[in-house]
Design a protein around this motif. Structure first.
Motif, PDB file in Angstrom:
ATOM      1  N   LYS A  20       0.825  -1.199   0.000  1.00 41.10           N
ATOM      2  CA  LYS A  20       0.000   0.000   0.000  1.00 41.10           C
ATOM      3  C   LYS A  20       0.861   1.252   0.000  1.00 41.10           C
ATOM      4  O   LYS A  20       0.346   2.363   0.042  1.00 41.10           O
ATOM      5  N   LYS A  21       2.132   1.090  -0.051  1.00 39.98           N
ATOM      6  CA  LYS A  21       3.022   2.238  -0.073  1.00 39.98           C
ATOM      7  C   LYS A  21       2.956   2.906  -1.443  1.00 39.98           C
ATOM      8  O   LYS A  21       3.147   2.257  -2.462  1.00 39.98           O
ATOM      9  N   PRO A  22       2.656   4.206  -1.497  1.00 37.29           N
ATOM     10  CA  PRO A  22       2.554   4.871  -2.803  1.00 37.29           C
ATOM     11  C   PRO A  22       3.926   4.935  -3.469  1.00 37.29           C
ATOM     12  O   PRO A  22       4.958   5.093  -2.805  1.00 37.29           O
ATOM     13  N   VAL A  23       3.931   4.800  -4.800  1.00 41.45           N
ATOM     14  CA  VAL A  23       5.189   4.873  -5.541  1.00 41.45           C
ATOM     15  C   VAL A  23       5.379   6.237  -6.172  1.00 41.45           C
ATOM     16  O   VAL A  23       6.431   6.521  -6.748  1.00 41.45           O
ATOM     17  N   GLY A  24       4.385   7.088  -6.102  1.00 46.27           N
ATOM     18  CA  GLY A  24       4.500   8.422  -6.673  1.00 46.27           C
ATOM     19  C   GLY A  24       3.177   9.152  -6.576  1.00 46.27           C
ATOM     20  O   GLY A  24       2.205   8.644  -6.012  1.00 46.27           O
ATOM     21  N   GLY A  25       3.131  10.343  -7.134  1.00 45.22           N
ATOM     22  CA  GLY A  25       1.905  11.124  -7.086  1.00 45.22           C
ATOM     23  C   GLY A  25       1.837  12.107  -8.234  1.00 45.22           C
ATOM     24  O   GLY A  25       2.854  12.513  -8.796  1.00 45.22           O
ATOM     25  N   VAL A  26       0.617  12.476  -8.596  1.00 47.18           N
ATOM     26  CA  VAL A  26       0.376  13.482  -9.627  1.00 47.18           C
ATOM     27  C   VAL A  26      -0.747  14.388  -9.138  1.00 47.18           C
ATOM     28  O   VAL A  26      -1.476  14.050  -8.202  1.00 47.18           O
ATOM     29  N   ARG A  27      -0.885  15.546  -9.764  1.00 46.88           N
ATOM     30  CA  ARG A  27      -1.966  16.446  -9.414  1.00 46.88           C
ATOM     31  C   ARG A  27      -3.298  15.921  -9.956  1.00 46.88           C
ATOM     32  O   ARG A  27      -3.332  15.203 -10.938  1.00 46.88           O
ATOM     33  N   ARG A  28      -4.375  16.330  -9.313  1.00 43.86           N
ATOM     34  CA  ARG A  28      -5.690  15.869  -9.738  1.00 43.86           C
ATOM     35  C   ARG A  28      -5.962  16.206 -11.203  1.00 43.86           C
ATOM     36  O   ARG A  28      -6.479  15.390 -11.958  1.00 43.86           O
ATOM     37  N   ALA A  29      -5.650  17.412 -11.594  1.00 41.93           N
ATOM     38  CA  ALA A  29      -5.934  17.831 -12.963  1.00 41.93           C
ATOM     39  C   ALA A  29      -5.186  16.974 -13.975  1.00 41.93           C
ATOM     40  O   ALA A  29      -5.656  16.777 -15.099  1.00 41.93           O
ATOM     41  N   GLN A  30      -4.020  16.443 -13.595  1.00 42.26           N
ATOM     42  CA  GLN A  30      -3.236  15.625 -14.520  1.00 42.26           C
ATOM     43  C   GLN A  30      -3.913  14.286 -14.803  1.00 42.26           C
ATOM     44  O   GLN A  30      -3.649  13.674 -15.831  1.00 42.26           O
ATOM     45  N   VAL A  31      -4.800  13.835 -13.907  1.00 41.62           N
ATOM     46  CA  VAL A  31      -5.516  12.585 -14.150  1.00 41.62           C
ATOM     47  C   VAL A  31      -6.525  12.767 -15.290  1.00 41.62           C
ATOM     48  O   VAL A  31      -6.938  11.800 -15.922  1.00 41.62           O
ATOM     49  N   ILE A  32      -6.899  13.996 -15.565  1.00 42.55           N
ATOM     50  CA  ILE A  32      -7.841  14.284 -16.643  1.00 42.55           C
ATOM     51  C   ILE A  32      -7.112  14.622 -17.933  1.00 42.55           C
ATOM     52  O   ILE A  32      -7.596  14.339 -19.029  1.00 42.55           O
ATOM     53  N   THR A  33      -5.922  15.199 -17.816  1.00 40.32           N
ATOM     54  CA  THR A  33      -5.265  15.761 -19.004  1.00 40.32           C
ATOM     55  C   THR A  33      -3.981  15.075 -19.420  1.00 40.32           C
ATOM     56  O   THR A  33      -3.596  15.156 -20.586  1.00 40.32           O
ATOM     57  N   THR A  34      -3.285  14.416 -18.497  1.00 42.80           N
ATOM     58  CA  THR A  34      -1.935  13.935 -18.806  1.00 42.80           C
ATOM     59  C   THR A  34      -1.703  12.477 -18.435  1.00 42.80           C
ATOM     60  O   THR A  34      -1.163  11.712 -19.236  1.00 42.80           O
ATOM     61  N   TYR A  35      -2.091  12.097 -17.243  1.00 45.81           N
ATOM     62  CA  TYR A  35      -1.831  10.741 -16.751  1.00 45.81           C
ATOM     63  C   TYR A  35      -3.136  10.042 -16.372  1.00 45.81           C
ATOM     64  O   TYR A  35      -3.266   9.471 -15.289  1.00 45.81           O
ATOM     65  N   GLY A  36      -4.095  10.087 -17.263  1.00 45.94           N
ATOM     66  CA  GLY A  36      -5.379   9.481 -16.979  1.00 45.94           C
ATOM     67  C   GLY A  36      -5.392   7.979 -17.179  1.00 45.94           C
ATOM     68  O   GLY A  36      -4.357   7.351 -17.467  1.00 45.94           O
ATOM     69  N   VAL A  37      -6.561   7.386 -17.027  1.00 48.75           N
ATOM     70  CA  VAL A  37      -6.738   5.939 -17.191  1.00 48.75           C
ATOM     71  C   VAL A  37      -6.186   5.506 -18.551  1.00 48.75           C
ATOM     72  O   VAL A  37      -6.516   6.069 -19.582  1.00 48.75           O
ATOM     73  N   GLY A  38      -5.311   4.478 -18.534  1.00 44.25           N
ATOM     74  CA  GLY A  38      -4.699   3.996 -19.771  1.00 44.25           C
ATOM     75  C   GLY A  38      -3.450   4.732 -20.175  1.00 44.25           C
ATOM     76  O   GLY A  38      -2.797   4.352 -21.145  1.00 44.25           O
ATOM     77  N   GLY A  39      -3.091   5.780 -19.448  1.00 45.25           N
ATOM     78  CA  GLY A  39      -1.888   6.546 -19.771  1.00 45.25           C
ATOM     79  C   GLY A  39      -0.659   5.976 -19.104  1.00 45.25           C
ATOM     80  O   GLY A  39      -0.741   5.312 -18.068  1.00 45.25           O
ATOM     81  N   LEU A  40       0.500   6.238 -19.693  1.00 42.13           N
ATOM     82  CA  LEU A  40       1.767   5.764 -19.128  1.00 42.13           C
ATOM     83  C   LEU A  40       2.380   6.850 -18.264  1.00 42.13           C
ATOM     84  O   LEU A  40       2.362   8.030 -18.614  1.00 42.13           O
ATOM     85  N   VAL A  41       2.936   6.435 -17.148  1.00 46.81           N
ATOM     86  CA  VAL A  41       3.585   7.365 -16.237  1.00 46.81           C
ATOM     87  C   VAL A  41       4.913   6.766 -15.791  1.00 46.81           C
ATOM     88  O   VAL A  41       4.982   5.605 -15.375  1.00 46.81           O
TER      89      VAL A  41
END
Length: 620
Positions: A20-41
Motif C-alpha cells: 500500500k506504499k505509494p510509488v509516486g503522485g500526480v496532481r488531480r488535474a493531470q488525471v484528466i489531461t496527462t496521466y489518466g486511465v490507460g496513460g503511461l507514467v
C-alpha cells in the motif's frame, strides 16, 4: 494524489495488491489531461500504466461532482474527483507495471520483468544486481490497444520456428549513431536485427504482426481479440501513447442555482419516488424528513419542482446528428450556454456558480467594430470530464469517429472530472456584418483552403473500409475568424491583465445562428479569481485592447513568409499563423492550435478587406 502499484503474479488471473506504499503522485488535474486511465507514467526508474475505473475506491461525498447537463450528455449519474489521499490512508489510484519487457544495462538481457528475479520492491537484475530499464518502445493502435514491442518477431522476421533451438534476446547499442540503426537486438539462435524501420506505418503489418487487442490498464483477461487496426511503434514516453478525450460544460441556470446544488446529493432517491408515481403528499413528506430543508429558504414544494425539472432534462433525447455531437462549438451544450451568456443573469444569490452581467460602462462608450455585445462573466464554473482516450493520432476537434477506448470493464455510472471556478468575458460578434463578410470571395477562398486540407486529413485517418465520401469538415470563415480572434485577445490580455498565457482559455460558440467567444480563467488556483479578466470586458478597456491586439496581429516577426503562407501546422490546417503571432499554449486552445488564419482578422497586404476587423471594412 497517490499512485499505488498493483502487480500481477506470474501465471495467475487474479491480482493482489502487494503493497500500500505509494510509488509516486500526480496532481488531480493531470488525471484528466496527462496521466489518466490507460496513460503511461514514469516514476523513478520504472514505467507504469494507470489502471481503469473499476479499481478506484468509492468516492467520498466531498469528492462527488455534479453537472446535470454534462451528466445527461455523457450518460452518467455523476462525476468523481480523482482521489487525493494521504499516503497512510491506503487509497489512491492503482497502477500496473507496463511495459512488461525490461533490459539489463549490464548483462544486456531483454525479457519480461518477472523473469529477472528482481528482489521485492526493487528494480534490479537478479543475476548482476544492476538497474533494469523498461523498454523504450511499445506498439499501439488507433482503437486504444497497447502492447509490448514484439522484439522476438522483429528479430526473426517471419522465419519458421525450429524445435530444439535455444532462444534468448539481448539488447545492444553500437553507439556509432544516434539513430535506431545503432540499437540492435540479438538472439541466442544467431539472428540479430537493428530497430531501423520499426517506426514505419506498415512495419508491423509487413511482419504479419496483428493487434492482439491488449488493454493492460484493465488487467488480464480484458483483451479484445479480432482488432483489425494496424499497430504502430511508438516511443514509450511519446505523447502519442495517450490522447485524452475530454468533455466540458459550464454550469448555467437553472442548474447553477443554489436550489439545484442543494438537490444534487439527494436527487437519486427523490427521482425514484417520482418515477414510481408516488403521491405528491408522500414525496413532500419524504423531502421534509431527509433534512434537506434545514438552514434553507426553500420549501419542499421547491425541491419537488426542481426534481421534476431535472427529470425533464433527462427525458431530452441526445442529438442524432454525428456532426452536431462531434463539433463541440455547435452542439446543444454550447447553444444553451450561448443563450445564457448573451442574455446574462438578473438576480444571483451568493454561492451560485454563474453570474453574467453587462459592463457598467456608460452607454455612450463605443464597442470595437464588429462586436455586438460584451458581457462580464463574474462567476463561472466549468466541469471537465475524462470521457475516453485515443492513441497514435490525436483526436480531431471536429471528428465524429473518435474511436475512444474504454475506461473500465463494466459500466460504473460515473467518470473522473475536475471542476474549475473562475471568471471571464463573453463577446458576441455582429452577425449582420458577419453574414455579409463571410460570403465574400476572399474569406471563402482562404477558409476553403483549410477545409480541403482538413477533409484530406480526416480521410487519411478513416479505417475499416469506411467510405470517405461521407467525411465532412466544419471549417468555415466564421469558425476560423472567431478562433483566431480568441487567440489574439488571449495574447493581448496576457500583457494587459498580467495573467500567464496558460491561465486563460477559449470557448467558442459557432453555428449559423451563433457567433461568440468566451475567454476565461482556466486554472483552479487563486489566479482564477483576481478580477483582471473581467475588467477587460468594460467597453473602454475592450476598445483599447482590441486596437492593440489588431495592431499586433497586423504584423508578425516572421512576415512576409507567415502572411503569405499557403499552409502551416499539422496537416496544413493553418494559414497565416505561427508561434510568433497567434499560436497559444496547448492548454489554452480547444482545437490544438489548428484552424487559424490572422489574415481573416486583419486582411493581407494585397487585399485588406479580407480581414473582418480591418480598417478597410470599419470605414465602409
Amino acid at each position: 494524489m497517490a499512485l499505488r502499484n498493483r502487480r500481477t503474479g506470474a501465471g495467475r488471473n487474479t491480482e493482489r495488491e502487494e503493497t500500500k506504499k505509494p510509488v509516486g503522485g500526480v496532481r488531480r488535474a493531470q488525471v484528466i489531461t496527462t496521466y489518466g486511465v490507460g496513460g503511461l507514467v514514469a516514476i523513478e526508474d520504472q514505467s507504469y500504466i494507470v489502471s481503469g475505473l473499476d479499481g478506484w475506491r468509492r468516492a467520498r461525498p466531498s469528492e462527488v461532482v455534479y453537472e446535470p447537463r454534462l451528466q445527461h450528455w455523457l450518460g452518467v449519474a455523476k462525476f468523481h474527483l480523482p482521489p487525493a489521499d494521504e499516503p497512510s490512508s491506503g487509497y489512491g489510484i492503482k497502477i500496473r507495471l507496463f511495459p512488461e519487457i525490461y533490459s539489463c544495462s549490464e548483462c544486456k538481457q531483454l525479457q519480461e520483468f518477472r523473469k529477472f528475479g528482481s528482489p521485492a520492491g526493487k528494480n534490479l537484475c537478479g543475476a548482476c544486481e544492476k538497474p533494469l530499464v523498461p523498454s523504450r518502445f511499445v506498439i499501439a493502435c488507433e482503437n486504444g490497444h497497447i502492447d509490448d514491442f514484439p522484439y522476438f518477431d522483429w528479430v526473426h522476421k517471419k522465419t519458421e520456428f525450429i524445435e530444439g533451438v535455444k532462444h534468448g534476446l539481448s539488447l545492444h547499442s553500437t553507439g556509432r549513431t544516434a539513430s535506431l540503426r545503432s540499437v540492435v537486438v540479438k538472439c541466442l539462435c544467431g539472428k540479430s536485427a537493428s530497430l531501423e524501420g520499426a517506426f514505419g506505418g506498415r512495419a508491423m503489418e509487413a511482419l504479419g504482426i496483428k493487434c492482439r487487442g491488449r488493454r493492460p490498464w484493465l488487467g488480464r483477461g480484458s483483451e479484445q481479440p479480432g482488432c483489425t487496426a494496424i499497430p504502430r511503434t511508438l516511443q514509450r514516453g511519446s505523447s502519442a501513447t495517450w490522447f485524452p478525450i475530454n468533455r466540458t460544460a459550464l454550469s448555467i441556470p437553472p442548474w447553477s442555482e443554489t436550489l439545484q446544488q442543494r438537490l444534487n446529493p439527494r436527487y437519486g432517491e427523490f427521482r425514484v419516488l417520482v418515477e414510481h408515481g408516488a403521491p405528491d403528499d408522500m414525496i413532500l413528506k419524504v423531502i421534509e424528513q431527509t433534512g434537506i430543508l434545514e438552514d434553507s429558504r426553500f420549501t419542499a414544494e421547491d425541491i419537488l419542482e426542481a426534481v421534476r425539472r431535472r427529470k425533464e432534462l433527462e427525458a431530452r433525447s441526445l442529438p442524432d446528428s454525428d456532426e452536431s455531437a462531434g463539433f463541440e462549438p455547435a452542439n446543444d451544450l454550447r447553444r444553451e450556454e450561448y443563450a445564457k451568456l448573451y442574455d446574462g443573469t438578473v438576480h444571483v444569490d451568493r454561492g451560485e456558480d454563474f453570474e453574467c452581467v453587462p459592463p457598467a460602462s456608460a452607454p455612450s462608450a463605443a464597442l470595437p467594430y464588429g462586436v455586438e455585445k460584451s458581457m462580464l462573466v463574474k462567476r463561472l464554473r466549468e466541469v471537465r470530464a475524462l470521457h475516453s482516450f485515443t492513441r497514435v493520432h490525436a483526436p480531431d476537434p471536429a471528428a465524429t469517429d473518435l474511436r475512444g477506448a474504454a475506461l473500465s470493464l463494466e459500466k460504473v455510472g460515473w467518470l473522473p472530472a475536475i471542476e474549475i471556478s473562475g471568471e471571464g468575458v463573453f463577446l458576441a460578434i455582429d452577425q449582420e456584418r458577419l453574414r455579409e463578410w463571410e460570403t465574400r470571395p476572399g474569406p471563402v477562398s482562404r477558409a476553403e483552403r483549410i477545409r480541403r486540407h482538413h477533409i484530406a486529413h480526416l480521410r487519411g485517418q478513416v479505417h475499416d473500409g469506411k467510405p470517405t465520401d461521407d467525411v465532412k469538415s466544419p471549417v468555415t470563415p466564421r469558425y476560423v475568424l472567431l478562433h483566431t480572434l480568441a487567440h489574439i485577445l488571449i495574447n493581448e490580455w496576457t500583457l494587459e491583465a498580467g495573467y500567464p498565457a496558460a491561465a486563460l482559455r477559449e470557448r467558442l460558440y459557432v453555428a449559423n445562428d451563433m457567433a461568440g467567444v468566451l475567454i476565461y480563467t482556466a486554472t483552479s488556483d487563486s489566479e482564477g479569481s483576481l478580477g483582471g479578466v473581467v475588467a477587460q470586458g468594460e467597453h473602454k478597456r475592450l476598445y483599447d485592447s482590441f486596437e492593440s491586439a489588431l495592431a499586433r496581429a497586423g504584423w508578425c516577426s516572421q512576415d512576409p513568409p507567415c502572411i503569405e503562407s499557403e499552409a502551416r501546422g499539422t496537416g496544413s490546417l493553418n494559414l497565416a499563423a505561427c508561434h510568433a503571432c497567434v499560436l497559444l499554449a496547448e492548454t489554452s486552445c480547444e482545437a490544438q492550435n489548428l484552424f487559424l488564419d490572422r489574415a481573416l482578422i486583419v486582411g493581407t497586404p494585397e487585399d485588406p478587406s479580407i480581414g473582418f476587423f480591418s480598417t478597410a471594412n470599419a470605414l465602409r
